[in-house]
Design a protein around this motif. Structure first.
Motif, PDB file in Angstrom:
ATOM      1  N   SER A 267       0.808  -1.228   0.000  1.00  0.00           N
ATOM      2  CA  SER A 267       0.000   0.000   0.000  1.00  0.00           C
ATOM      3  C   SER A 267       0.837   1.273   0.000  1.00  0.00           C
ATOM      4  CB  SER A 267      -0.947   0.003   1.203  1.00  0.00           C
ATOM      5  OG  SER A 267      -0.225  -0.048   2.421  1.00  0.00           O
ATOM      6  N   THR A 268       2.136   1.173   0.313  1.00  0.00           N
ATOM      7  CA  THR A 268       2.978   2.384   0.344  1.00  0.00           C
ATOM      8  C   THR A 268       3.898   2.497  -0.866  1.00  0.00           C
ATOM      9  OG1 THR A 268       4.639   1.217   1.688  1.00  0.00           O
ATOM     10  CG2 THR A 268       2.959   2.489   2.872  1.00  0.00           C
ATOM     11  N   ARG A 269       3.756   1.586  -1.816  1.00  0.00           N
ATOM     12  CA  ARG A 269       4.650   1.601  -2.977  1.00  0.00           C
ATOM     13  C   ARG A 269       4.618   2.926  -3.739  1.00  0.00           C
ATOM     14  NH1 ARG A 269       3.452  -3.261  -6.830  1.00  0.00           N
ATOM     15  NH2 ARG A 269       1.334  -2.784  -6.104  1.00  0.00           N
ATOM     16  N   PHE A 270       3.421   3.525  -3.848  1.00  0.00           N
ATOM     17  CA  PHE A 270       3.288   4.717  -4.683  1.00  0.00           C
ATOM     18  C   PHE A 270       3.075   6.001  -3.876  1.00  0.00           C
ATOM     19  CE2 PHE A 270       1.566   1.076  -7.136  1.00  0.00           C
ATOM     20  CZ  PHE A 270       2.581   0.998  -8.077  1.00  0.00           C
ATOM     21  N   VAL A 271       3.339   5.913  -2.585  1.00  0.00           N
ATOM     22  CA  VAL A 271       3.231   7.110  -1.740  1.00  0.00           C
ATOM     23  C   VAL A 271       4.479   7.961  -1.933  1.00  0.00           C
ATOM     24  CG1 VAL A 271       3.055   7.991   0.624  1.00  0.00           C
ATOM     25  CG2 VAL A 271       1.764   5.958  -0.049  1.00  0.00           C
ATOM     26  N   SER A 272       4.295   9.230  -2.120  1.00  0.00           N
ATOM     27  CA  SER A 272       5.406  10.151  -2.355  1.00  0.00           C
ATOM     28  C   SER A 272       6.369  10.154  -1.168  1.00  0.00           C
ATOM     29  CB  SER A 272       4.871  11.564  -2.581  1.00  0.00           C
ATOM     30  OG  SER A 272       5.916  12.507  -2.577  1.00  0.00           O
ATOM     31  N   TYR A 273       7.649  10.312  -1.480  1.00  0.00           N
ATOM     32  CA  TYR A 273       8.680  10.324  -0.434  1.00  0.00           C
ATOM     33  C   TYR A 273       8.413  11.427   0.594  1.00  0.00           C
ATOM     34  CZ  TYR A 273      13.234  10.710   1.824  1.00  0.00           C
ATOM     35  OH  TYR A 273      14.244  10.786   2.749  1.00  0.00           O
ATOM     36  N   LYS A 274       7.907  12.574   0.126  1.00  0.00           N
ATOM     37  CA  LYS A 274       7.696  13.696   1.051  1.00  0.00           C
ATOM     38  C   LYS A 274       6.523  13.445   2.008  1.00  0.00           C
ATOM     39  CE  LYS A 274       4.788  16.381  -2.142  1.00  0.00           C
ATOM     40  NZ  LYS A 274       4.676  17.680  -2.875  1.00  0.00           N
ATOM     41  N   HIS A 275       5.652  12.434   1.652  1.00  0.00           N
ATOM     42  CA  HIS A 275       4.504  12.132   2.510  1.00  0.00           C
ATOM     43  C   HIS A 275       4.666  10.848   3.328  1.00  0.00           C
ATOM     44  CE1 HIS A 275       1.926  14.546  -0.563  1.00  0.00           C
ATOM     45  NE2 HIS A 275       2.319  15.326   0.438  1.00  0.00           N
ATOM     46  N   ILE A 276       5.668  10.050   2.990  1.00  0.00           N
ATOM     47  CA  ILE A 276       5.728   8.687   3.538  1.00  0.00           C
ATOM     48  C   ILE A 276       5.838   8.671   5.062  1.00  0.00           C
ATOM     49  CG2 ILE A 276       8.243   8.439   3.293  1.00  0.00           C
ATOM     50  CD1 ILE A 276       5.588   5.707   2.687  1.00  0.00           C
ATOM     51  N   LYS A 277       6.589   9.586   5.636  1.00  0.00           N
ATOM     52  CA  LYS A 277       6.772   9.591   7.090  1.00  0.00           C
ATOM     53  C   LYS A 277       5.449   9.856   7.801  1.00  0.00           C
ATOM     54  CE  LYS A 277       9.815  11.460  10.677  1.00  0.00           C
ATOM     55  NZ  LYS A 277      10.960  12.386  10.952  1.00  0.00           N
ATOM     56  N   GLU A 278       4.722  10.845   7.339  1.00  0.00           N
ATOM     57  CA  GLU A 278       3.430  11.191   7.949  1.00  0.00           C
ATOM     58  C   GLU A 278       2.403  10.095   7.669  1.00  0.00           C
ATOM     59  OE1 GLU A 278       0.165  14.876   7.926  1.00  0.00           O
ATOM     60  OE2 GLU A 278       1.906  14.910   6.581  1.00  0.00           O
ATOM     61  N   PHE A 279       2.417   9.584   6.447  1.00  0.00           N
ATOM     62  CA  PHE A 279       1.492   8.509   6.056  1.00  0.00           C
ATOM     63  C   PHE A 279       1.667   7.294   6.965  1.00  0.00           C
ATOM     64  CE2 PHE A 279       0.199   4.832   3.555  1.00  0.00           C
ATOM     65  CZ  PHE A 279      -0.936   5.269   2.890  1.00  0.00           C
ATOM     66  N   MET A 280       2.915   6.874   7.199  1.00  0.00           N
ATOM     67  CA  MET A 280       3.202   5.713   8.046  1.00  0.00           C
ATOM     68  C   MET A 280       2.846   5.972   9.504  1.00  0.00           C
ATOM     69  SD  MET A 280       4.039   3.017   6.545  1.00  0.00           S
ATOM     70  CE  MET A 280       4.398   2.214   8.103  1.00  0.00           C
ATOM     71  N   GLU A 307      -7.409   9.555   1.431  1.00  0.00           N
ATOM     72  CA  GLU A 307      -8.082   8.897   0.299  1.00  0.00           C
ATOM     73  C   GLU A 307      -7.966   9.689  -0.998  1.00  0.00           C
ATOM     74  OE1 GLU A 307     -12.300   6.670  -0.716  1.00  0.00           O
ATOM     75  OE2 GLU A 307     -12.261   8.231   0.824  1.00  0.00           O
ATOM     76  N   LYS A 308      -8.071  11.002  -0.940  1.00  0.00           N
ATOM     77  CA  LYS A 308      -8.017  11.798  -2.170  1.00  0.00           C
ATOM     78  C   LYS A 308      -6.646  11.724  -2.835  1.00  0.00           C
ATOM     79  CE  LYS A 308     -11.643  15.149  -1.058  1.00  0.00           C
ATOM     80  NZ  LYS A 308     -11.987  16.583  -0.843  1.00  0.00           N
ATOM     81  N   GLN A 309      -5.579  11.736  -2.022  1.00  0.00           N
ATOM     82  CA  GLN A 309      -4.223  11.691  -2.582  1.00  0.00           C
ATOM     83  C   GLN A 309      -3.804  10.277  -2.979  1.00  0.00           C
ATOM     84  OE1 GLN A 309      -2.407  14.060   0.773  1.00  0.00           O
ATOM     85  NE2 GLN A 309      -1.149  14.858  -0.904  1.00  0.00           N
ATOM     86  N   TYR A 310      -4.162   9.301  -2.150  1.00  0.00           N
ATOM     87  CA  TYR A 310      -3.714   7.924  -2.388  1.00  0.00           C
ATOM     88  C   TYR A 310      -4.879   6.949  -2.235  1.00  0.00           C
ATOM     89  CZ  TYR A 310       0.778  10.247  -1.680  1.00  0.00           C
ATOM     90  OH  TYR A 310       1.844  11.108  -1.776  1.00  0.00           O
ATOM     91  N   PRO A 311      -5.833   7.018  -3.165  1.00  0.00           N
ATOM     92  CA  PRO A 311      -7.028   6.180  -3.026  1.00  0.00           C
ATOM     93  C   PRO A 311      -6.741   4.684  -3.069  1.00  0.00           C
ATOM     94  CG  PRO A 311      -6.936   7.215  -5.201  1.00  0.00           C
ATOM     95  CD  PRO A 311      -5.880   7.868  -4.368  1.00  0.00           C
ATOM     96  N   THR A 312      -5.815   4.262  -3.917  1.00  0.00           N
ATOM     97  CA  THR A 312      -5.504   2.831  -4.032  1.00  0.00           C
ATOM     98  C   THR A 312      -4.949   2.277  -2.727  1.00  0.00           C
ATOM     99  OG1 THR A 312      -5.044   3.088  -6.392  1.00  0.00           O
ATOM    100  CG2 THR A 312      -4.210   1.089  -5.321  1.00  0.00           C
ATOM    101  N   ALA A 313      -4.047   3.040  -2.103  1.00  0.00           N
ATOM    102  CA  ALA A 313      -3.437   2.609  -0.838  1.00  0.00           C
ATOM    103  C   ALA A 313      -4.493   2.473   0.250  1.00  0.00           C
ATOM    104  CB  ALA A 313      -2.354   3.591  -0.410  1.00  0.00           C
TER     105      ALA A 313
END
Length: 404
Positions: A267-280, A307-313
């Motif tokens: 689910s994190t494969r396509f998350v932007s590097y600048k968002h990954i820390k907050e996303f996790m 959901e709007k930024q990363y709906p697939t994840a």
């Protein structure tokens, strides 16, 4: 040499007599001694066979069998090639016990070849290793033929009866390149690992195939059932296609836990590097919750934010929640075992270690042999029970009985 049959004084006398000036001279002397001892043993066997000693004359004509000279045979040993005079009898009935009639190897080279093969070495590298270790020339074809001798053992292992109950079963696959019909195709090695009722890990089977469908996995699970596995409390799987449907069809009472680590990676494969820390950070609030109720509340907040930024994840967690959240129903001790497929990762690491030099396997059997030897190697070290197993198995039995 063992001083129980050669005294220290005899060794000193030998050194004084030979006046060795190099290790090679010592090795040559040992080779000659080995040949002498082997020949004396063979002569003793001949005496027993003929029922009279070498120098003894026989006037008995009832059994007309006599010594008939000897034949030179070159034996491959750890000391290198050694020439041995093997005695013969007139009637051709003498069969030495210490070496068979057609044996040319007396040092376990075959076992060494298999151990090198199990370590992932190529047939060419094994050929060079044997040459360096034993000063014996062997062909790459001979290495392959020796390794093929374990195929019946692999088949026998794959057909072994299994225990009736396994509290936990882990299913995983690793993909490899294999030659088939004059082209290179991708196939998967599917492995099933169980934790038995004694808390010991056990590989239940190995399959090489190209399909990742529910039908394929249903065939694998039906094979387990035919070998005796009647009850599995919980299956731990990654995200491969067809797992859920196949398990439900063959073991309808079993529960399923999808590996959280695999789900996070997917689910994190396509998350932007600048968002990954907050996303996790937000995602951890979901899968590290104390209860499923808390987890679902956190998942709702997570979905609303991302959901709007990363709906697939986000949707991958929502759509698979029924098999991602199973571990919340279990006590902490069991959660540690089932929320990931870590139990099988050690085996996968061993697979990758022995296959890392193989870009392409010549056929399915070549891959199957190497992975089987790796399984035997790693499983020989599985002697310890899972931590807190007595507590875990008692908790599991109470849960199973209440659900039954």
């Amino acid at each position: 040499m063992n001083t129980s049959f050669i005294s220290t004084q005899q060794i000193k006398d030998l050194i004084n007599e030979q006046k060795f000036t190099s290790t090679q001279e010592i090795m040559n002397c040992m080779k000659n001694m080995f040949a002498d001892i082997l020949e004396q043993t063979l002569q003793a066997e001949m005496d027993q066979h003929l029922d009279y000693e070498h120098a003894e004359r026989r006037n008995d004509d009832a059994k007309k069998n006599y010594r008939n000279g000897s034949v030179k045979r070159t034996m491959k040993t750890q000391l290198g090639e050694v020439e041995v005079n093997v005695p013969r009898d007139r009637n051709g009935e003498f069969e030495p016990k210490i070496i068979s009639k057609y044996q040319r190897n007396v040092d376990g080279i075959e076992e060494r070849i298999l151990s090198l093969y199990a370590a992932g070495m190529s047939t060419r590298d094994i050929k060079e290793q044997i040459k360096g270790l034993y000063d014996v020339e062997i062909s790459e074809g001979l290495v392959s033929k020796i390794s093929e001798r374990i195929l019946p053992e692999v088949k026998q292992w794959q057909d072994l009866p299994l225990e009736a109950c396994y509290p936990f079963v882990f299913m995983d696959a690793i993909h490899y390149k294999i030659r088939e019909d004059h082209q290179v195709v991708t196939k998967a090695a599917y492995v099933i690992l169980g934790i038995n009722e004694d808390g010991i890990k056990e590989v239940l089977g190995l399959w090489v195939g190209a399909s990742e469908s529910a039908k394929y996995w249903m065939g694998v699970l039906n094979e387990l059932k035919s070998r005796g596995v009647q009850n599995v409390s919980l299956f731990c799987v990654d995200g491969l296609t067809g797992f859920k449907e196949a398990i439900t069809a063959v073991y309808p009472k079993a529960r399923i836990q999808r590996c959280i680590i695999h789900q996070i990676r997917s689910s994190t494969r396509f998350v932007s590097y600048k968002h990954i820390k907050e996303f996790m950070k937000d995602l951890k609030q979901v899968y590290q919750a104390n209860t499923e109720e808390q987890a679902m509340s956190q998942l709702a907040a997570f979905s609303e934010k991302w959901e709007k930024q990363y709906p697939t994840a986000v949707h991958s967690w929502e759509e698979n929640w029924d098999i991602l959240s199973t571990y919340f129903d279990y006590p902490v001790e069991i959660r540690k075992i089932i929320y990931t497929t870590n139990a099988i990762e050690g085996l996968n690491r061993q697979f990758r270690k022995v296959t890392k030099t193989k870009n392409v396997f010549p056929n399915d059997d070549s891959l199957r042999k190497m992975l089987y030897l790796a399984i035997q190697n790693v499983s020989s070290r599985w002697t310890q029970r899972c931590r807190n197993w007595d507590l875990i198995i008692n908790q599991l039995r109470i849960m199973d009985s209440s659900e039954g």
